[in-house]
Design an enzyme around this catalytic site. Structure first.
Site: not given
Ligand code: AMP
Length: 281
Positions: A154, A148, A188, A30-31, A37, A151, A33
């Protein structure tokens, strides 16, 4: 790096790679980054010929009163970071491009794995994730997709979805990236005030303490209660603290590998984290 904002444009960019049977790796995001990510993108770079990253803040996975409108959108900065880590194609569609000006009637519910934990707190959240990930998989047609462990639920929902619907993609789970003080990186985290940011690493701290206590033989229920007390004393409002096995089944004692899950609010910001705890007899 190419940027595509339409499904047609993305297909045109990917068609030569498809014709040449190149392995396409896909990282949906969702950006806004951060290193978490980027670790997914690096993993994709290692395993795949062509790396596609999507940036799409998916409205249907946000509940009423959640932060869809305020979610940080930093496309230009994201685009520089992606170019640096070797992303080949950034796919950044609009909501209209993804959902059109027409009703979307199909829903996807992945069942038990999406109930409980965040599924209980965020009604319909994982259904929204399942729909957008299915759409993105159909659009990108990757051989590998990277998610990741931050989550964790997820990731399990996506694995189940892919298995149940015979999607021709291999899902790779990537470990959590943390700040030096242990806080799991998250878009967040940017909502936190300076004082809240100081407190936030307590989540990881209490999880690590819990892991030690489990290895010392303390009862699981006591350890979960201690996490709750520590976090509440530090100023968090706890959403849930739970232990599950790695397949997300309920457990009531530490006699197998576990995952400890925390969701807690600090001020208005909801943070989630988890820790995998190994069992050895
Ligand atoms: P999001 O942009 O929050 O939807 O995350 C996109 C992807 O990045 C998802 O697969 C998340 O699980 C992964 N992700 C977000 N934060 C982390 C982190 N701290 N470590 C590993 N993966 C992450």
């Amino acid at each position: 790096m190419k940027t595509e904002t339409t499904i047609q444009g993305l297909s045109a960019s990917l068609n030569p790679a498809r014709a040449a049977r190149k392995i396409i790796g896909f990282v949906p995001t969702m950006g806004n980054l951060h290193e978490g990510h980027l670790s997914l993108v690096r993993e994709a770079r290692k395993l795949c010929d062509v790396v596609v990253v999507s940036i799409f803040v998916n409205p249907i996975q946000f509940g009423p009163g959640e932060d869809f409108d305020n979610y940080p959108r930093t496309l230009e900065q994201d685009s520089h970071l992606l170019a640096e880590v070797g992303c080949d194609i950034l796919f950044a569609p609009s909501v209209e491009q993804m959902y059109g000006n027409r009703p979307n009637l199909t829903s996807i519910s992945v069942g038990e794995v999406s109930s409980g934990l965040c599924g209980a707190q965020r009604q319909g959240h994982f259904d929204g994730v399942a729909v957008v990930v299915t759409k993105l998989f159909n659009i990108v047609q990757p051989g590998f997709a990277f998610f990741g462990q931050k989550d964790y639920q997820q990731l399990m929902v996506i694995r189940q979805l892919v298995r149940d619907l015979n999607m021709p993609v291999e899902v790779i789970g990537v470990p959590i990236s943390r700040a030096e003080d242990g806080l799991a990186l998250s878009s967040r985290n940017g909502y936190l005030s300076d004082a809240e940011r100081q407190t936030a690493p307590e989540i990881y701290g209490t999880l690590k303490t819990a892991e030690e206590h489990l290895h010392q033989g303390q009862a699981l229920q006591d350890v979960l209660a201690q996490i709750r007390t520590s976090l509440t004393d530090a100023g968090f409002v706890v959403d849930y603290i739970e232990a599950r096995n790695p397949k997300l089944q309920m457990v009531d004692r530490f006699d197998q590998d576990l995952v400890l899950f925390v969701a807690a609010k600090l001020g208005k910001t909801r943070l989630i984290d988890n820790l995998q705890v190994k069992y050895s007899a």
